[in-house]
Design an enzyme around this catalytic site. Structure first.
Site, short mmCIF file in Angstrom:
data_model
loop_
_atom_site.label_atom_id
_atom_site.label_comp_id
_atom_site.label_asym_id
_atom_site.label_seq_id
_atom_site.Cartn_x
_atom_site.Cartn_y
_atom_site.Cartn_z
N ARG A 107 42.13 9.31 14.35
CA ARG A 107 42.24 8.98 12.88
C ARG A 107 43.85 7.89 13.42
O ARG A 107 44.82 8.24 14.50
CB ARG A 107 43.41 10.43 12.33
CG ARG A 107 44.72 9.69 11.55
CD ARG A 107 44.90 11.44 10.96
NE ARG A 107 44.11 11.64 9.72
CZ ARG A 107 44.47 12.82 9.18
NH1 ARG A 107 44.38 13.75 9.58
NH2 ARG A 107 43.86 12.67 8.06
N ARG A 113 42.54 10.43 4.57
CA ARG A 113 41.49 10.90 5.15
C ARG A 113 40.30 11.02 4.78
O ARG A 113 39.30 11.16 5.81
CB ARG A 113 42.41 13.31 5.04
CG ARG A 113 41.57 14.06 4.96
CD ARG A 113 42.09 14.43 3.99
NE ARG A 113 41.73 15.76 4.34
CZ ARG A 113 41.66 17.18 5.10
NH1 ARG A 113 43.29 16.37 6.17
NH2 ARG A 113 40.26 18.07 5.97
N GLY A 145 32.40 15.52 18.49
CA GLY A 145 33.51 14.32 17.62
C GLY A 145 33.82 14.80 16.53
O GLY A 145 32.93 15.82 15.91
N ASP A 174 37.11 26.81 20.75
CA ASP A 174 38.33 27.84 20.03
C ASP A 174 37.35 29.85 20.48
O ASP A 174 37.98 31.11 20.99
CB ASP A 174 37.61 27.47 18.56
CG ASP A 174 37.89 26.53 18.13
OD1 ASP A 174 38.87 25.48 18.65
OD2 ASP A 174 36.77 25.35 18.53
N ARG A 177 39.09 30.17 23.66
CA ARG A 177 40.25 29.96 24.01
C ARG A 177 40.90 31.41 23.49
O ARG A 177 41.70 32.35 23.71
CB ARG A 177 41.68 28.95 22.61
CG ARG A 177 41.34 27.75 23.71
CD ARG A 177 41.36 26.64 21.83
NE ARG A 177 42.47 25.44 22.65
CZ ARG A 177 42.00 24.87 21.72
NH1 ARG A 177 41.85 24.27 20.37
NH2 ARG A 177 41.80 23.28 21.93
N HIS A 202 35.73 24.08 13.19
CA HIS A 202 36.85 23.77 14.34
C HIS A 202 37.95 23.77 13.56
O HIS A 202 38.33 22.05 13.31
CB HIS A 202 36.02 22.94 14.32
CG HIS A 202 37.06 22.55 16.11
ND1 HIS A 202 37.65 23.26 17.12
CD2 HIS A 202 36.95 20.88 16.63
CE1 HIS A 202 37.78 22.33 17.40
NE2 HIS A 202 37.68 21.80 17.31
N1 LIG Z 1 34.87 20.02 18.71
C1 LIG Z 1 35.77 20.11 19.79
O1 LIG Z 1 35.96 21.44 19.94
C2 LIG Z 1 36.31 19.30 20.31
C3 LIG Z 1 37.96 18.86 21.33
C4 LIG Z 1 37.96 18.60 21.79
C5 LIG Z 1 38.26 17.03 20.85
N2 LIG Z 1 37.31 16.74 20.03
C6 LIG Z 1 36.48 15.61 19.73
O2 LIG Z 1 35.91 15.00 20.64
C7 LIG Z 1 35.84 13.02 20.36
C8 LIG Z 1 36.48 13.09 21.42
O3 LIG Z 1 37.55 13.90 22.20
P1 LIG Z 1 38.20 12.32 23.97
O4 LIG Z 1 39.58 13.06 23.44
O5 LIG Z 1 37.17 11.98 24.22
O6 LIG Z 1 38.27 11.30 22.86
P2 LIG Z 1 38.97 9.48 23.28
O7 LIG Z 1 39.03 8.82 22.67
O8 LIG Z 1 39.32 9.44 24.64
O9 LIG Z 1 37.31 8.72 23.29
C9 LIG Z 1 36.54 8.40 22.92
C10 LIG Z 1 35.64 7.99 22.70
O10 LIG Z 1 34.72 7.99 21.60
C11 LIG Z 1 34.43 6.07 21.30
N3 LIG Z 1 33.52 6.19 20.61
C12 LIG Z 1 33.91 5.79 19.17
N4 LIG Z 1 33.29 5.76 18.06
C13 LIG Z 1 32.32 5.57 18.72
C14 LIG Z 1 30.90 5.61 18.55
N5 LIG Z 1 30.49 4.78 16.90
N6 LIG Z 1 29.56 5.39 19.40
C15 LIG Z 1 30.19 5.92 20.73
N7 LIG Z 1 31.57 5.82 21.19
C16 LIG Z 1 32.41 5.81 20.47
C17 LIG Z 1 35.63 5.48 22.25
O11 LIG Z 1 35.05 4.71 22.65
C18 LIG Z 1 35.97 5.80 23.07
O12 LIG Z 1 35.48 5.74 24.50
C19 LIG Z 1 37.43 13.25 18.69
O13 LIG Z 1 36.65 13.12 18.02
C20 LIG Z 1 37.98 14.81 20.01
O14 LIG Z 1 39.03 14.84 18.31
C21 LIG Z 1 36.14 18.16 19.72
C1 LIG Z 2 37.40 20.66 9.65
O1 LIG Z 2 37.50 20.76 10.85
C2 LIG Z 2 37.83 19.16 10.93
C3 LIG Z 2 38.33 19.39 12.86
O2 LIG Z 2 39.58 19.78 13.82
C4 LIG Z 2 38.84 18.89 10.77
O3 LIG Z 2 39.14 17.11 11.36
C5 LIG Z 2 38.77 18.65 9.21
O4 LIG Z 2 39.95 18.18 8.33
C6 LIG Z 2 38.48 19.93 8.52
N1 LIG Z 2 38.08 19.64 7.31
C7 LIG Z 2 39.07 20.32 6.77
C8 LIG Z 2 38.44 20.33 4.73
O5 LIG Z 2 40.01 20.23 6.42
#
Ligand SMILES: NC(=O)c1ccc[n+]([C@@H]2O[C@H](COP(=O)([O-])OP(=O)(O)OC[C@H]3O[C@@H](n4cnc5c(N)ncnc54)[C@H](O)[C@@H]3O)[C@@H](O)[C@H]2O)c1
Ligand SMILES: *[C@@H]1O[C@H](CO)[C@@H](O)[C@H](O)[C@H]1NC(C)=O
Ligand SMILES: *[C@@H]1O[C@H](CO)[C@@H](O)[C@H](O)[C@H]1NC(C)=O
Ligand SMILES: *[C@@H]1O[C@H](CO)[C@@H](O)[C@H](O)[C@H]1NC(C)=O
Ligand SMILES: CC(=O)N[C@H]1CO[C@H](CO)[C@@H](O)[C@@H]1O
Length: 348
Positions: A107, A113, A145, A174, A177, A202
């Site tokens: 974001r 959004r 992601g 989660d 946690r 999530h």
């Molecule tokens: N599901 C979960 O529990 C959870 C937990 C923590 C973070 N996340 C998500 O994980 C993602 C990564 O987090 P981070 O802290 O490593 O972020 P970060 O910004 O440090 O790294 C993300 C990387 O992805 C790369 N990227 C962007 N678009 C891409 C694409 N199309 N193909 C390949 N690479 C691409 C970026 O260049 C960057 O290097 C975020 O979306 C974050 O919200 C999810």
């Molecule tokens: C569902 O969770 C993701 C990840 O936290 C969030 O980006 C997304 O906005 C959530 N969906 C809605 C509809 O709120």
């Protein structure tokens, strides 16, 4: 005797000769920085299992990625057979056994959004199509992601010849946690707390549920409510602490959870690979066919699952009270909404 030894060595050689090919996207990012080392040193597939790591990121990150590759080489890990760094999907997705999709569109200030969702649909549509075209049909895909649930659904829809069951999204962070919050409250190690459940998205509407959780208190297993002895906390602050933990980490660290996210990814993939312990279940975002717990079909929703032989099964028939029901429905409604918007972008 000598020959027996040779045969043994040969068997070890054979069993080591088939490396697992694992893709990590967003490989230049902060989660990947912790994750790649853990995978390379055997936390996920075992200490003796050779792996080939494929690292995908976007073109502007190739310089950074080169540094990550150098560091992986400098770790001198014997089972790390090869590291392939690329910004090309046709290279990244070729012959994969496992794909861990961490990279997504973050974001940005002032971004709507809807535009954010649209950008992510474009990424996961393209990566889903690449899985379809280049990966093994048995590939296991984990989406991290955000928005992880919906991105996962889009990837699965874009790879129709790979079973939907082979796609999952990360809610293990989660789950961990929640487990840790209960453990700290009871003064026991996290390993003495099992079967917490994360339901749904999530996000802050997820529902961390402890109605089926068991705590090992000085040698005997008791229900979580009995162990904690504070229902108000379990139905109030416990839930909001887990729901808002991600935001709390960002506020404190000025960066989102990375070490703990990487650990959760390792837990998730290791359980897919080796199965869950008997009597234990874990939380994973998986495809809902509409016949479990009243969750609508065609969503990636976090459920309690047991895993055997690399196949998950949603834990069946756990009783659900009214308190839980309303929270499970709220997070489902959010996901239905997001899916319906996301699929309108699929045709574009
Ligand atoms: N599901 C979960 O529990 C959870 C937990 C923590 C973070 N996340 C998500 O994980 C993602 C990564 O987090 P981070 O802290 O490593 O972020 P970060 O910004 O440090 O790294 C993300 C990387 O992805 C790369 N990227 C962007 N678009 C891409 C694409 N199309 N193909 C390949 N690479 C691409 C970026 O260049 C960057 O290097 C975020 O979306 C974050 O919200 C999810
Ligand atoms: C569902 O969770 C993701 C990840 O936290 C969030 O980006 C997304 O906005 C959530 N969906 C809605 C509809 O709120
Ligand atoms: C509970 O923990 C103790 C160690 O404190 C262990 O010996 C015992 O086997 C555990 N019980 C169960 C049911 O897991
Ligand atoms: C495990 O899964 C494989 C592949 O799906 C299948 O061929 C095999 O029969 C399964 N084994 C058991 C014990 O279920
Ligand atoms: C985790 C999972 O459900 N894996 C499945 C992936 O697809 C193959 C068939 O191609 C199944 O055998 C696996 O069980």
């Amino acid at each position: 005797m000598k020959c027996a030894n040779c045969i043994l060595k040969y068997i070890v050689f054979l069993s080591q000769s088939e490396p697992i090919k694992v893709l990590v996207t967003g490989a230049a990012g902060q989660i990947a920085y912790s994750l790649l080392f853990s995978i390379a040193k055997g936390d996920v597939f075992g200490k003796d299992q050779p792996v080939i790591l494929v690292l995908l990121d976007i073109p502007v990150m190739m310089g950074v990625l080169e540094g990550v590759v150098m560091e992986l080489q400098d770790c001198a890990i014997p089972v790390l057979r090869e590291v392939i760094a690329t910004d090309k999907e046709e290279v990244a997705f070729k012959d994969l056994d496992v794909a861990i999709l961490v990279g997504s569109m973050p974001r940005r200030e002032g971004m709507e959004r809807k535009d954010l969702l649209k950008a992510n649909v474009a990424i996961f549509k393209s990566q889903g199509a690449a899985l379809e075209k280049y990966a093994k049909k048995t590939v296991k895909v984990l989406v991290v992601g955000n928005p992880a649930n919906t991105n996962c659904l889009i990837a699965a829809k874009s790879a129709p010849s790979i079973p939907k069951e082979n796609f999952s999204c990360l809610t293990r962070l989660d789950h961990n946690r929640a487990r840790s919050q209960v453990a700290m409250r009871c003064g026991v190690p996290a390993s003495h707390v099992k079967n917490v459940i994360i339901w749904g998205n999530h996000s802050s509407t997820q529902y961390p549920d402890v109605h089926h959780c068991k705590v090992n208190m000085s040698g005997s297993e008791v229900g979580c409510f009995e162990a904690v002895k504070d229902d108000a906390w379990l139905k109030g602050d416990f839930i909001s602490t887990v729901q808002l933990r991600g935001a709390a980490v960002i506020k404190a660290r000025k960066l989102s959870s990375a070490m703990s996210a990487a650990k959760a990814i390792c837990d998730h993939v290791r359980d897919i690979w080796f199965g869950t312990a008997p009597g234990e279940f874990v939380s994973m975002g998986v495809y809902s066919s509409g016949n479990k717990y009243g969750v609508p079909e065609d969503l990636i929703y976090s459920f309690p699952v047991e895993i055997k032989n690399k196949t998950w099964k949603i834990v069946n028939d756990l009783p659900v009270n009214d308190f839980s029901r309303s929270k499970m429905d709220a997070t489902a409604a959010e996901l239905v909404d997001e899916r319906d918007t996301a699929v309108t972008f699929l045709g574009e």
